[in-house]
Each structure stands twice: as structure tokens, then as C-alpha cells.
Design a protein around this motif. Structure first.
Motif, PDB file in Angstrom:
ATOM      1  N   ILE A 623       0.868  -1.179   0.000  1.00 36.05           N
ATOM      2  CA  ILE A 623       0.000   0.000   0.000  1.00 36.05           C
ATOM      3  C   ILE A 623       0.897   1.220   0.000  1.00 36.05           C
ATOM      4  N   LEU A 624       0.768   2.066  -1.027  1.00 28.91           N
ATOM      5  CA  LEU A 624       1.565   3.282  -1.126  1.00 28.91           C
ATOM      6  C   LEU A 624       0.693   4.451  -0.719  1.00 28.91           C
ATOM      7  N   ARG A 625       1.109   5.168   0.318  1.00 30.62           N
ATOM      8  CA  ARG A 625       0.336   6.281   0.873  1.00 30.62           C
ATOM      9  C   ARG A 625       1.259   7.485   1.005  1.00 30.62           C
ATOM     10  N   ALA A 626       1.059   8.477   0.094  1.00 31.97           N
ATOM     11  CA  ALA A 626       1.930   9.667   0.053  1.00 31.97           C
ATOM     12  C   ALA A 626       3.366   9.176  -0.150  1.00 31.97           C
ATOM     13  N   THR A 627       4.276   9.490   0.775  1.00 31.15           N
ATOM     14  CA  THR A 627       5.674   9.057   0.660  1.00 31.15           C
ATOM     15  C   THR A 627       5.954   7.793   1.462  1.00 31.15           C
ATOM     16  N   HIS A 628       4.906   7.187   2.027  1.00 29.60           N
ATOM     17  CA  HIS A 628       5.082   6.005   2.873  1.00 29.60           C
ATOM     18  C   HIS A 628       4.659   4.760   2.104  1.00 29.60           C
ATOM     19  N   ARG A 629       5.404   3.697   2.277  1.00 30.19           N
ATOM     20  CA  ARG A 629       5.087   2.426   1.624  1.00 30.19           C
ATOM     21  C   ARG A 629       4.928   1.348   2.682  1.00 30.19           C
ATOM     22  N   LEU A 630       3.772   0.692   2.669  1.00 32.98           N
ATOM     23  CA  LEU A 630       3.498  -0.397   3.598  1.00 32.98           C
ATOM     24  C   LEU A 630       3.542  -1.701   2.818  1.00 32.98           C
ATOM     25  N   ASN A 631       4.608  -2.480   3.026  1.00 29.16           N
ATOM     26  CA  ASN A 631       4.766  -3.750   2.333  1.00 29.16           C
ATOM     27  C   ASN A 631       4.130  -4.884   3.125  1.00 29.16           C
ATOM     28  N   ILE A 632       3.574  -5.844   2.440  1.00 32.32           N
ATOM     29  CA  ILE A 632       2.912  -7.020   3.018  1.00 32.32           C
ATOM     30  C   ILE A 632       1.955  -6.567   4.130  1.00 32.32           C
ATOM     31  N   PRO A 633       0.923  -5.801   3.800  1.00 33.14           N
ATOM     32  CA  PRO A 633      -0.007  -5.300   4.825  1.00 33.14           C
ATOM     33  C   PRO A 633      -0.785  -6.438   5.479  1.00 33.14           C
ATOM     34  N   GLU A 634      -1.087  -6.268   6.753  1.00 34.14           N
ATOM     35  CA  GLU A 634      -1.844  -7.277   7.491  1.00 34.14           C
ATOM     36  C   GLU A 634      -3.339  -7.048   7.298  1.00 34.14           C
ATOM     37  N   GLY A 635      -4.133  -7.976   7.811  1.00 36.74           N
ATOM     38  CA  GLY A 635      -5.581  -7.863   7.684  1.00 36.74           C
ATOM     39  C   GLY A 635      -6.148  -6.655   8.390  1.00 36.74           C
ATOM     40  N   SER A 636      -5.431  -6.145   9.391  1.00 39.75           N
ATOM     41  CA  SER A 636      -5.915  -4.978  10.141  1.00 39.75           C
ATOM     42  C   SER A 636      -5.570  -3.660   9.456  1.00 39.75           C
ATOM     43  N   SER A 637      -4.834  -3.712   8.352  1.00 34.16           N
ATOM     44  CA  SER A 637      -4.453  -2.484   7.648  1.00 34.16           C
ATOM     45  C   SER A 637      -5.691  -1.844   7.024  1.00 34.16           C
ATOM     46  N   VAL A 638      -5.813  -0.523   7.187  1.00 33.39           N
ATOM     47  CA  VAL A 638      -6.989   0.217   6.734  1.00 33.39           C
ATOM     48  C   VAL A 638      -6.693   0.858   5.382  1.00 33.39           C
ATOM     49  N   ILE A 639      -7.685   0.856   4.495  1.00 35.31           N
ATOM     50  CA  ILE A 639      -7.583   1.497   3.190  1.00 35.31           C
ATOM     51  C   ILE A 639      -8.117   2.921   3.304  1.00 35.31           C
ATOM     52  N   TYR A 640      -7.366   3.885   2.735  1.00 36.48           N
ATOM     53  CA  TYR A 640      -7.776   5.288   2.766  1.00 36.48           C
ATOM     54  C   TYR A 640      -7.892   5.824   1.343  1.00 36.48           C
ATOM     55  N   PRO A 641      -8.706   6.888   1.148  1.00 32.09           N
ATOM     56  CA  PRO A 641      -8.796   7.504  -0.188  1.00 32.09           C
ATOM     57  C   PRO A 641      -7.425   7.992  -0.651  1.00 32.09           C
ATOM     58  N   GLY A 642      -7.138   7.786  -1.927  1.00 32.62           N
ATOM     59  CA  GLY A 642      -5.855   8.210  -2.478  1.00 32.62           C
ATOM     60  C   GLY A 642      -4.755   7.189  -2.348  1.00 32.62           C
TER      61      GLY A 642
END
Length: 749
Positions: A623-642
Motif C-alpha cells: 500500500i503506497l500512501r503519500a511518501t510512505h510504503r506499507l509492504n505485506i499489509p496485514e488484515g488490520s491495515s486500513v484502506i484510505y482515499p488516495g
């Protein structure tokens, strides 16, 4: 000043008509390019029922600027590194398609007994598929995330590059330089200036932008970028190329800088404005009488493009190693012509080598093939199914396994190949830099010094400085790769390799000595023996010099750093695809990027709640969010607009996922005017249901959807109301809410 009102009136007419027509075409889900062409026809001289542009010469000047900025933007999207990473497959497909379609166009022109120049330019126009139209069609049909679309876009990038070279070659042919020697000279000049400008640009421009990065805002960066574009266009024109070619080169140089992404966004409105004027100017040349007169050639050319691209396009991708099904999907997608065909036609018209009828004919063909593009894409699978049923299974099996049999080079062959390729590239690049440096010194510095010093002293000073200037380049030619792993492996593996290896060093030393000899011979009249001895001695000093070695290494490291600066930024911000993508075991499995819409119903939900793997069979790898990259996100990871989701799956799974992501959005609010917030004063009387209730118990927020912002107590400012405050008779409160909710609260309260 008398021309200004006419120009302003023409621009107003063009932009208003183009705006209205483009909105209509957007609603009809058609490419905007077609809308601009129709707008041009409506304001052109061949449409008697509407207002007509008064000063067409000024509009043509603006249109030429539009071509320049269009190619500048194309250069910004281009990367030499991407071309090198593509491998041989897109090159094979592109070469096959362009050669076959150009030959087919020339033959069709001769069938209609058109002139040789008309036939040659027609071939160039038919060979160029439209990147814009194909990208738009992929988007509309939901195919952009499928694997074959990436192959098509790679070929389109190479076609655009070939179109730039083709424009230079066509200009040379139109100028009468059609002989083999002249054509070879033109090709060598293109290669020379491409390498020179690119290498020098990568050295200078990133350094300049890096030094002023703290002081440059968006406005200044736009001005600097467009200024560099125009500067390179002037240089290109001065040395005999077109302004569009120079604009493309500058765009490709800026594409390797950290600021490239910002420049692309800043330049896009300028490109859109002037590009719209260019396409409108193309539409102004459409003459209905010519279209009626040349109806048969138009229909013939449409059939040639549809059948030719479907056949030769599929064949090109088949030769590049794709399966028959994938090759047909790629080939059928490219059955149209577009913006580059117009640019080539504009070139021919500006050189006065093509007939007036060719322009409207090409526009008509482009419009028809553009409308048919989605249907051609949809026809690929049925056509494949038809062939699969009719052809013998052995044929299908052989076609599906038709690949370029390129045995992997191991051992000595691999080392020799790597070493010779590296040495050739190094020698060519540094030789071009040396030749350019000598030319500049002899052209500008030598006459200047001769005005100050005597003839011999001026020549001596110029010669010494020129040799010092090119000495890092010459040392790199002589010494680079002499201690590389490939060189060492070949030297130690077999004694027979040692003489060829030494010979490569001797050849490169000879090239370096030749440069020094040329400088000395031009600036002095010493004997041949002395000159040769002196040049060899200078070459030996270059080899022995430690300071020259360190300078050469620093220059190369700086060049590599500048060349990789954009990639470094992409790695830091997490925008580069993971390396394991190319190693997925299933050929049908790949990674695709998806942007979460601002109004997506998935926003605020976790991956576990969405259950994407269960529903669509895909995996969210990052999940790429602005300048942050979350690799192998877990089930608790939240999806945001953009958010940008990198998803692994097959073509079918990714298509279903993309459709669901696009469809599961909140409906548009068509009563936006009723959502205006108002502030209202409310007095609680003795009959109010709120008397004796706390703010929390009153339901003002969760029942009436309003909010109490303060309590009026005769003070200068309103008092805050806590949730436990109990309303009493006579309280004056201020409430914010929508009008309907406020009315409902007032009536029921």
C-alpha cells in the motif's frame, strides 16, 4: 497592436468551440483529439455556416509551438533506461510493424498513382499508431491493468522514438538528400547529437537544478523547464534538425532528474493548451469536397490499417516471443493512426513536398480508425477463437511456442560479449565528447585567443588547453574495463585470449593518440615523426597520471548519480515496482497498480473486512500512501482515499478487482445546493421538548443532525456547551446545520 485583437478573437473562437465540442465528446466517451479535429473543422474556412478564424498564419505558428511542447512532454515520459531494460522483444515487434506498415503505405500510394513524396510520407503516417487513443481505449475497456497492455505501451514508446528519427530522415529526403551516403550521414549525425546532448545534459542540467532547488518554486520551475525546451529547440534548428526534435531531446534529459514528476505536472496545462490549438489547426484543413473526392482512397486506407495492423502487428508480437492469443490482442489494439501522423503530415506540408489532399485524407482515416479502435480490441479474442477452431492444432501449438531462440551466453562467450559491448559504448561516448570539445575549442576559443596573442602562442595555448580538456575522456577510452571482472576472467581462463585482449587495448590507445595527433597537426607544422612521438608520450602520461584517473572516476560517478537520481527518489518514496515481479512462476500472474478513488466505499475498511482474496483471488502486496510504503499489509491495515494498491493476480482476477474498485463508490450528490450549512439562533421557550434535558439527551446532533456551537449569556463571546449541560427556559443557543435539518429542529423543538 493592430494584430492583437484579431489574434485574441481567433483564440477566443478556437478555445470556446474546442471546449464545447470536447465536453460533448467526453460525454460520448470519445478521445478529445477527435473533438479538437471537429472543432477545427467548425471554425475552418471550409465550413460556411459558422464563424471562421481570421488570421490562420498566427494560428499555424501557435500550432507549431503546440507540436514542440507535445514532443517535449513526450520526452518527459521517455527514459533511455526503460528502453535498455525492455530487451529485444519490443524492438523486434516495433521494427516488424513499422517496416511492414510503411512499406504497405508506400505501395498503396503507388496504386493510386500519387507522387513519390506523397507515398513516402503516407507510409510514415500509416506506420505510427496513436499512444493517446490506445491508452484511452484501454482505460475505457478496463484493459489497462492486463499484461498484454504493457507490451503494447512498450512498443508505442519505441514507435514514438522511431517517429522522431523518421521526421529527421523525411526532412533529409525532402531536401534532396536521398542518396545512400547522405542518408547514412544523416543517421550518424542523429546518433552523434543524441549522444552528445544527452551525456552533456545529464552532466549539467541535474547539477544546475540541484544547486537552485532551495530557491525554485513551481512557477520558476515551469519557466526554467520551458526555457530549456525552447533553448534546445533553437540549438536543434541551428545544427540542421527540427525544433520538435530538440524539444524531445530536452524532455528526455529532464526525465532523468528528480524534478521530472513536478515538471510533468507543471507542463501538462501548457501542453494541453497548445496541443489543443495544434489539433484544431489540423481540423481546419479538412475539406469535405476533398474527402468526397477521395472517398475510395480513404476507405482503402482504413482497410489497410485495420487489416495490416491486425496482421503485421500480431506477426511482430509473435516474432517477439508472445503467444498467438497475446500477439493478436496486441496487434488488434494498434489498428489506428493519430497525433504523430498529423505531425508528420504537418512536416510534409511545411516543407511543401506533399499535396494538399493528403492532410484531410489522413485526418478522415484517423477519425474512422479511432472510432473503430474499441471494436478492434474486442474482436481480438473472437478472432483468435475462430483461428483456433479452423487451424490445425499442430499449427497453433507451433505458433504459441514461436520465440526467438536466443541461447544464453555462458562462459567465455558471455564474458567476450559483455566486454566488447562495454568497450564499444565507452569508446563511442567518449569519442563523441572529445570530438565535440575539439570542435568547440577550435570554433570559439582559438579565434578569441588569436586576437590576444601571436599566432604560434595562441595555437600553443589552445592546443594545450584542448588536450587537458579531453584528457579525462581519452584516458577513459584507453583504460576503462582493463581491470573488470570480464577482462580478468578471459585473461586467466585461456592464454589464447590474451592477444585479443591486448589488441583491444592497442586499438583504444591508437584512437586516443589519433585525437591528440589531430589537435597537434591542426595547430602546428612539426615533422610527422615528432608529432607521432609527442602524441604517444602524451598518451602514456595520461595513462600514468593518478590525478587524471581520479578525475575520470569522479566524472563517471557524477554522471551515474545524475542518471539514477530519479530512480533513487522513486526508491525512497516507494514508487518502484518490486524486483520479484519478473520472477513470478505463473506467466499469467503479474503486479498491477490501482488508485483508491476519493469516494470509494472501501475507504476506512480493513483488508480483513474487504476479503479481497476470497472475493477476487488477488493479493495486496503493498500500500503506497503519500511518501510512505506499507509492504505485506496485514488484515488490520486500513484502506484510505488516495492510496495506491499494488495487487498480484491474473488478468481476469485483476480485471474483476479493478471493476469492483471503480464501481463501489458513493453516488454523486445531485442536490449539492441543499447541503449548504447555516448558522441559526434559537430560543428555548417553556414548551420546548429540550427543557430539562442535557445536550446529549436532546438528540440535537444524532436525531436532527445539527450542532450546538455556543450558548448566548450576554457576554462578548458565546459560551461552550458541555454534553452534560441541561437546557432551561429562556436559553439562547446558536446552532449550525443544513437548512432542512434546522427547519425540522425548529418545528419539533
Amino acid at each position: 497592436m493592430s494584430e492583437l485583437p484579431e489574434l485574441v478573437k481567433d483564440l477566443a473562437l478556437i478555445l470556446i468551440v474546442a471546449g464545447v465540442v470536447s465536453i460533448l465528446f467526453k460525454r460520448l466517451r470519445q478521445p478529445l483529439v477527435l473533438g479538437y479535429l471537429v472543432a477545427g473543422f467548425l471554425v475552418g474556412p471550409h465550413m460556411p455556416y459558422t464563424m471562421t478564424v481570421g488570421d490562420q498564419e498566427n494560428i499555424e505558428t501557435w500550432a507549431n509551438i503546440g507540436v514542440m511542447f507535445t514532443l517535449f512532454s513526450l520526452g518527459l515520459d521517455f527514459s533511455f533506461k526503460k528502453i535498455l531494460k525492455m530487451g529485444a522483444a519490443p524492438i523486434i515487434a516495433t521494427t516488424t510493424i513499422v517496416f511492414c506498415m510503411m512499406t504497405l503505405g508506400i505501395l498503396v500510394g503507388h496504386v493510386f498513382q500519387w507522387s513519390d513524396m506523397n507515398c513516402i510520407f503516407l507510409g510514415g503516417m500509416l506506420a505510427m499508431s496513436s499512444t493517446t487513443i490506445i491508452y484511452k481505449a484501454f482505460d475505457d475497456l478496463g484493459l489497462r491493468q492486463q499484461n498484454f497492455s504493457g507490451l503494447v505501451m512498450s512498443v508505442l514508446i519505441l514507435e514514438d522514438i522511431l517517429a522522431i528519427v523518421m521526421m529527421v530522415m523525411l526532412a533529409a529526403i525532402a531536401g534532396g538528400s536521398a542518396g545512400g551516403g547522405e542518408m547514412l550521414n544523416s543517421i550518424l549525425r542523429i546518433g552523434f547529437f543524441l549522444v552528445l546532448w544527452f551525456v552533456v545534459g545529464i552532466f549539467i542540467i541535474p547539477l544546475f537544478l540541484r544547486s537552485v532547488r532551495k530557491f525554485v518554486n513551481a512557477e520558476m520551475l515551469l519557466i526554467v523547464s520551458l526555457g530549456l525546451c525552447c533553448l534546445m529547440a533553437v540549438i536543434s534548428t541551428t545544427v540542421g534538425f527540427s525544433s520538435a526534435f530538440g524539444a524531445f531531446v530536452m524532455g528526455s534529459i529532464l526525465a532523468e532528474t528528480i524534478e521530472a514528476d513536478k515538471i510533468i505536472k507543471l507542463v501538462e496545462p501548457v501542453k494541453n493548451l497548445f496541443g489543443a490549438i495544434f489539433f484544431v489547426s489540423v481540423g481546419m484543413l479538412v475539406d469535405p469536397d476533398i474527402i468526397v473526392e477521395y472517398a475510395v482512397p480513404i476507405v482503402t486506407l482504413v482497410l489497410v490499417i485495420l487489416i495490416g495492423q491486425a496482421l503485421f502487428g500480431s506477426m511482430g508480437f509473435l516474432f517477439s516471443g508472445q503467444s498467438l492469443k497475446s500477439a493478436m490482442r496486441c496487434g488488434f489494439s494498434m489498428a489506428q493512426i493519430g497525433e504523430f501522423s498529423f505531425i508528420i503530415a504537418t512536416l510534409g506540408r511545411s516543407l511543401n513536398v506533399v499535396s494538399d489532399f493528403l492532410y484531410p485524407v489522413v485526418v478522415a482515416v484517423s477519425v474512422i480508425t479511432t472510432f473503430l479502435t474499441p471494436y478492434m480490441m474486442k474482436a481480438a479474442i473472437p478472432s483468435y477463437n475462430y483461428l483456433e477452431k479452423r487451424l490445425p492444432k499442430s499449427w497453433i501449438r507451433r505458433l504459441n511456442h514461436l520465440t526467438m531462440s536466443q541461447p544464453s551466453a555462458h562462459g567465455e562467450r558471455g564474458h567476450w560479449r559483455n566486454l566488447l559491448v562495454s568497450l564499444t559504448v565507452i569508446t563511442v561516448i567518449y569519442s563523441i565528447l572529445s570530438a565535440a570539445s575539439i570542435t568547440l575549442m577550435f570554433t570559439f576559443f582559438l579565434p578569441f585567443v588569436q586576437h590576444i596573442l601571436s599566432f604560434w602562442w595562441a595555437n600553443a595555448v589552445c592546443g594545450v588547453l584542448t588536450i587537458l580538456l579531453i584528457s579525462p575522456f581519452l584516458r577513459a577510452i584507453m583504460m576503462k574495463k582493463n581491470h573488470s571482472e570480464d577482462f580478468k576472467a578471459l585473461w586467466t581462463s585461456n592464454r589464447i585470449n590474451r592477444f585479443p585482449l591486448v589488441f583491444t587495448i592497442i586499438v583504444r590507445v591508437f584512437i586516443a593518440v589519433a585525437f591528440v595527433f589531430y589537435i597537434c597537426n591542426e595547430l602546428s607544422h612539426f615533422s610527422m615523426a615528432f608529432l607521432i612521438s609527442f602524441c604517444v608520450a602524451v598518451a602514456m602520461l595520461m595513462i600514468m597520471s593518478r590525478s587524471l584517473k581520479s578525475r575520470s572516476i569522479r566524472m563517471e560517478r557524477l554522471f551515474i548519480q545524475n542518471l539514477r537520481s530519479r530512480d533513487i527518489k522513486a526508491e525512497v518514496t516507494g514508487r518502484i515496482r518490486p524486483l520479484f515481479e519478473g520472477r513470478l512462476l505463473d506467466r499469467d500472474i503479474h503486479i498491477a497498480d490501482f488508485d483508491v478513488p476519493a469516494d470509494s466505499k472501501w475507504s476506512g475498511k480493513t483488508l480483513a473486512q474487504l476479503a479481497l482474496g476470497h472475493k477476487y483471488g488477488v493479493h495486496v502486496s503493498s500500500i503506497l500512501r503519500a511518501t510512505h510504503r506499507l509492504n505485506i499489509p496485514e488484515g488490520s491495515s486500513v484502506i484510505y482515499p488516495g492510496d495506491k494498491l499494488q495487487v498480484i493476480g491474473s488478468d481476469e482476477q485483476l480485471a474483476a478487482f479493478g471493476q469492483a474498485l471503480a464501481k463501489e463508490i458513493f453516488d454523486e450528490d445531485y442536490e449539492l445546493e441543499k447541503r449548504e450549512m447555516k448558522l441559526r439562533r434559537m430560543v428555548i421557550d417553556g414548551n420546548s421538548q429540550f427543557v430539562g434535558k442535557t445536550l446529549e439527551e436532546s438528540g440535537i446532533r444524532h436525531v436532527f443532525n445539527c450542532m450546538v456551537v455556543g450558548l448566548e449569556e450576554g457576554k462578548e463571546n458565546l459560551s461552550q456547551v458541555s454534553p452534560s449541560y441541561r437546557f432551561a427556559k429562556g436559553d439562547i443557543i446558536w446552532i449550525v446545520g443544513e437548512v432542512e435539518d434546522l427547519d425540522r429542529l425548529t418545528i419539533n423543538g
